[in-house]
Design a protein around this motif. Structure first.
Motif, short mmCIF file in Angstrom:
data_model
loop_
_atom_site.label_atom_id
_atom_site.label_comp_id
_atom_site.label_asym_id
_atom_site.label_seq_id
_atom_site.Cartn_x
_atom_site.Cartn_y
_atom_site.Cartn_z
N THR A 83 3.03 1.62 11.02
CA THR A 83 3.73 2.62 11.82
C THR A 83 5.19 2.61 11.35
OG1 THR A 83 4.31 1.02 13.52
CG2 THR A 83 2.25 2.24 13.84
N PRO A 84 5.98 3.62 11.70
CA PRO A 84 7.40 3.57 11.33
C PRO A 84 8.09 2.30 11.83
CG PRO A 84 6.82 5.78 12.02
CD PRO A 84 5.61 4.90 12.29
N ILE A 85 7.76 1.85 13.04
CA ILE A 85 8.39 0.63 13.55
C ILE A 85 7.88 -0.59 12.79
CG2 ILE A 85 6.78 0.17 15.45
CD1 ILE A 85 10.58 -0.32 15.60
N GLY A 86 6.60 -0.59 12.38
CA GLY A 86 6.07 -1.69 11.58
C GLY A 86 6.77 -1.78 10.23
N GLN B 165 0.83 -1.20 0.00
CA GLN B 165 0.00 0.00 0.00
C GLN B 165 0.87 1.25 0.00
OE1 GLN B 165 -3.54 0.48 2.74
NE2 GLN B 165 -2.04 1.68 3.87
N GLU B 166 1.98 1.22 0.74
CA GLU B 166 2.90 2.37 0.77
C GLU B 166 3.47 2.64 -0.62
OE1 GLU B 166 5.96 1.67 3.65
OE2 GLU B 166 4.58 1.79 5.34
N ILE B 167 3.67 1.60 -1.40
CA ILE B 167 4.26 1.74 -2.73
C ILE B 167 3.22 2.18 -3.75
CG2 ILE B 167 5.39 0.47 -4.62
CD1 ILE B 167 6.61 -1.33 -2.36
N THR B 168 2.05 1.54 -3.73
CA THR B 168 1.03 1.80 -4.75
C THR B 168 0.11 2.96 -4.42
OG1 THR B 168 -0.60 0.29 -3.78
CG2 THR B 168 0.98 -0.66 -5.34
N GLY B 169 -0.07 3.25 -3.13
CA GLY B 169 -0.99 4.30 -2.74
C GLY B 169 -2.45 3.85 -2.67
N ARG B 170 -2.70 2.59 -2.99
CA ARG B 170 -4.07 2.05 -2.92
C ARG B 170 -4.32 1.43 -1.55
NH1 ARG B 170 -4.64 -1.09 -8.66
NH2 ARG B 170 -4.52 0.78 -9.95
N PRO B 171 -5.41 1.81 -0.90
CA PRO B 171 -5.69 1.24 0.42
C PRO B 171 -5.85 -0.28 0.37
CG PRO B 171 -7.12 3.11 -0.02
CD PRO B 171 -6.40 2.80 -1.29
N ALA B 172 -5.19 -0.96 1.26
CA ALA B 172 -5.29 -2.42 1.35
C ALA B 172 -6.55 -2.79 2.13
CB ALA B 172 -4.06 -2.99 2.05
N ALA B 173 -7.18 -3.87 1.72
CA ALA B 173 -8.38 -4.34 2.42
C ALA B 173 -7.97 -5.20 3.60
CB ALA B 173 -9.26 -5.13 1.45
N ARG C 219 -10.69 -6.81 12.58
CA ARG C 219 -10.15 -7.70 13.63
C ARG C 219 -8.63 -7.80 13.53
NH1 ARG C 219 -8.39 -12.59 13.60
NH2 ARG C 219 -9.13 -13.02 11.51
N VAL C 220 -8.13 -8.05 12.32
CA VAL C 220 -6.68 -8.17 12.11
C VAL C 220 -6.01 -6.82 12.35
CG1 VAL C 220 -4.88 -8.64 10.40
CG2 VAL C 220 -6.86 -10.14 10.56
N GLY C 221 -6.63 -5.76 11.86
CA GLY C 221 -6.08 -4.42 12.07
C GLY C 221 -5.96 -4.07 13.54
N ARG C 222 -7.01 -4.37 14.32
CA ARG C 222 -6.96 -4.08 15.76
C ARG C 222 -5.87 -4.89 16.45
NH1 ARG C 222 -8.61 0.45 16.77
NH2 ARG C 222 -8.16 -0.10 18.89
N VAL D 93 0.77 -1.28 13.26
CA VAL D 93 -0.04 -0.46 12.35
C VAL D 93 -0.80 0.58 13.14
CG1 VAL D 93 -0.32 -2.39 10.72
CG2 VAL D 93 -2.14 -1.88 12.33
N GLU D 94 -1.35 1.56 12.41
CA GLU D 94 -2.19 2.59 13.01
C GLU D 94 -3.35 2.85 12.06
OE1 GLU D 94 0.46 5.88 13.46
OE2 GLU D 94 0.69 6.16 11.31
N GLU D 95 -4.40 3.43 12.60
CA GLU D 95 -5.55 3.76 11.76
C GLU D 95 -5.25 5.04 10.98
OE1 GLU D 95 -9.62 2.63 13.26
OE2 GLU D 95 -8.56 3.00 15.14
N THR D 96 -5.82 5.13 9.79
CA THR D 96 -5.63 6.31 8.95
C THR D 96 -6.87 6.50 8.10
OG1 THR D 96 -4.10 7.39 7.43
CG2 THR D 96 -4.53 5.05 7.05
N VAL D 97 -6.92 7.58 7.37
CA VAL D 97 -8.01 7.85 6.44
C VAL D 97 -7.40 8.15 5.08
CG1 VAL D 97 -9.90 9.44 5.87
CG2 VAL D 97 -9.52 8.76 8.25
N PHE D 98 -7.91 7.50 4.04
CA PHE D 98 -7.45 7.76 2.68
C PHE D 98 -8.50 8.58 1.95
CE2 PHE D 98 -4.64 4.28 3.51
CZ PHE D 98 -3.55 4.52 2.69
N ILE D 99 -8.07 9.57 1.20
CA ILE D 99 -8.97 10.27 0.28
C ILE D 99 -8.93 9.47 -1.00
CG2 ILE D 99 -9.38 12.37 -1.02
CD1 ILE D 99 -8.10 13.90 1.33
#
Length: 81
Positions: free
Chosen positions: A68-71, A22-30, A34-37, A45-51
């Motif tokens: 996150t930077p550490i992730g 996602q960092e490379i392509t800019g497309r939000p990953a699905a 549950r896994v995100g939490r 990881v951290e929560e974010t909002v994509f336009i």
């Protein structure tokens, strides 16, 4: 201390890989909530909002996750082995 990528479930590891891409392509990953939490609790990881679009009435956004930077660091360290 942040979790080692060696101790992640398959779903968590796949999510980390998807978020790295996602960092490379800019497309939000699905990523499931549950896994995100679980990854948030591990500090990877951290929560974010994509336009994802912009319309005259305002931006269209999507809730998502990002490394996150550490992730990011842990994934690069893990994949270099």
């Amino acid at each position: 201390m942040t979790a080692s990528l060696d101790h992640l479930t398959k779903a968590e590891h796949r999510a980390i890989e998807d978020l790295f891409l996602q960092e490379i392509t800019g497309r939000p990953a699905a990523i499931s909530r549950r896994v995100g939490r679980a990854l948030i609790e591990k500090g990877l990881v951290e929560e974010t909002v994509f336009i994802i679009d912009y319309k005259p009435s305002g931006p269209v956004t999507r809730d998502a996750f990002r490394l996150t930077p550490i992730g990011h660091f842990r994934y690069c360290q893990w994949s270099d082995r």
